[in-house]
Design an enzyme around this catalytic site. Structure first.
Site, PDB file in Angstrom:
ATOM      1  N   ASN A  95     -55.149 -17.052  23.910  1.00 38.90           N
ATOM      2  CA  ASN A  95     -53.915 -16.520  24.798  1.00 38.90           C
ATOM      3  C   ASN A  95     -54.341 -15.821  26.307  1.00 38.90           C
ATOM      4  O   ASN A  95     -52.550 -15.706  26.731  1.00 38.90           O
ATOM      5  CB  ASN A  95     -53.876 -15.229  23.850  1.00 38.90           C
ATOM      6  CG  ASN A  95     -54.655 -14.038  24.626  1.00 38.90           C
ATOM      7  OD1 ASN A  95     -56.024 -14.278  24.435  1.00 38.90           O
ATOM      8  ND2 ASN A  95     -54.074 -12.911  24.834  1.00 38.90           N
ATOM      9  N   ASP A 126     -60.022 -12.730  21.153  1.00 44.17           N
ATOM     10  CA  ASP A 126     -60.269 -11.769  21.668  1.00 44.17           C
ATOM     11  C   ASP A 126     -58.596 -11.464  21.927  1.00 44.17           C
ATOM     12  O   ASP A 126     -58.079 -12.025  22.092  1.00 44.17           O
ATOM     13  CB  ASP A 126     -60.639 -10.323  22.535  1.00 44.17           C
ATOM     14  CG  ASP A 126     -61.772 -10.789  21.612  1.00 44.17           C
ATOM     15  OD1 ASP A 126     -62.263  -9.733  20.982  1.00 44.17           O
ATOM     16  OD2 ASP A 126     -62.604 -10.492  22.237  1.00 44.17           O
ATOM     17  N   ASP A 130     -60.274 -19.482  21.039  1.00 42.74           N
ATOM     18  CA  ASP A 130     -60.577 -18.128  21.496  1.00 42.74           C
ATOM     19  C   ASP A 130     -60.719 -16.728  20.501  1.00 42.74           C
ATOM     20  O   ASP A 130     -60.482 -17.182  19.475  1.00 42.74           O
ATOM     21  CB  ASP A 130     -59.380 -17.747  22.225  1.00 42.74           C
ATOM     22  CG  ASP A 130     -59.688 -16.721  23.528  1.00 42.74           C
ATOM     23  OD1 ASP A 130     -60.769 -15.925  23.941  1.00 42.74           O
ATOM     24  OD2 ASP A 130     -58.499 -15.545  23.789  1.00 42.74           O
TER      25      ASP A 130
END
Length: 241
Positions: free
Chosen positions: A187, A78, A76
Site C-alpha cells: 500500500n 500492515d 506487505d
C-alpha cells in the site's frame, strides 16, 4: 501504517508515539523520489544514504522444487493485509502480546476482509513471501495466526529492508530471484521506490469491513500467474486502466 506513520492512529503522548515508531513499520517523514537505478542492479543502501558496492547475500533461500517456474510475489502486511492498534478493539481478530522496553503491550489486529481467500489462492499460484518493515516480534506471531495455509514460503522483516532517505525500502534485487518474475503488493509506494515497475499497488486499509480489494485482485493474479514476463503484463494493465 505507512502513509499515516504507523498502523494505528498516533497518540498525542510522546511515549506512545515512540512505541509505534519502534515496533511497526513506518515512513519516517515523507515519500522520496525513486533513485535512477537499473532494475537489475544489486543494491544495498547504508544509513548515510550511500550505495554499498558489496553484493549482499540473497534474502531468500533457494526456491523449492514445487515452486519452480512460479512468480515470486512479495506481500506487505500492515494496511495491506491487516491493521493493528495498541488501542483495544472489540472485534479484533487477534490480540498479540509484544514486549517493548520490558513492558508487555497488547496489540489488537484486524484482518482485512477476504484476506483468507486471497492468501489461500495466492499460495496455490505463487511463491509468496511476506515482507514487512515491522519488527519480527510483532509481525511473526501475526503471520502465524494469519497464514493458515502456509502461503508464505519465507518471511522478511525490518532488518531485511534498506533505510533510504527516511524510509524502509524493500529492495527486490536482494531477494535472489529474477526480477522478471517478481511482484510486490504494497500500500506504500515508498516501499518499492527502487522497483516501481514490479509493483501492484493496493489501497491502505484500516477498518472498512465492506472493502473488497483483495477479493477483486484474485482474478487479476490468476491471469498474472500464467505470464512469462511480468513487465509486459503490468504495462498492458496500466495502459488499459
Amino acid at each position: 501504517m505507512k502513509r499515516r506513520g504507523s498502523p494505528v492512529s498516533p497518540s498525542k503522548k510522546p511515549r506512545s508515539r515512540g512505541l509505534l515508531h519502534s515496533l511497526f513499520c513506518c515512513l519516517c517523514h515523507k515519500e522520496s523520489e525513486p533513485p535512477r537505478l537499473k532494475n537489475n542492479a544489486p543494491l544495498l543502501v547504508e544509513e548515510n544514504g550511500t550505495l554499498s558496492k558489496v553484493p549482499a547475500k540473497p534474502l531468500l533461500p533457494r526456491m523449492k522444487s514445487n515452486d519452480a517456474g512460479k512468480i515470486c510475489v512479495v506481500i506487505d502486511l500492515d494496511e495491506t493485509l491487516v491493521h493493528s492498534s495498541f488501542k483495544p478493539v472489540n472485534n479484533a481478530d487477534f490480540i498479540i502480546p509484544v514486549e517493548i522496553d520490558g513492558t508487555v503491550h497488547q496489540v489488537y489486529v484486524l484482518k482485512r476482509p477476504h484476506v483468507d481467500e486471497f492468501l489461500k489462492r495466492m499460495g496455490e499460484l505463487f511463491e509468496c513471501v511476506l515482507f514487512t518493515a515491522s519488527l519480527s516480534k510483532y509481525a511473526d506471531p501475526v503471520s502465524d495466526l494469519l497464514d493458515k495455509w502456509g502461503a508464505f514460503r519465507s518471511r522478511l522483516f525490518r532488518e531485511s529492508c534498506v533505510f533510504h532517505k527516511g524510509n524502509y525500502v524493500k529492495d527486490l534485487s536482494r531477494l535472489g530471484r529474477d526480477l522478471n518474475k517478481v511482484i510486490i503488493i504494497d500500500n506504500s509506494p515508498a516501499s518499492y521506490i527502487f522497483h516501481p515497475d514490479n509493483a501492484v499497488p493496493v489501497a491502505s486499509w484500516f477498518d472498512d469491513m465492506s472493502d473488497t480489494e483483495l477479493l477483486d485482485l484474485i482474478p487479476f493474479f490468476e491471469r498474472l500467474s500464467k505470464v512469462d514476463n511480468i513487465y509486459d503484463f503490468l504495462t498492458q494493465q496500466r495502459t488499459s486502466s
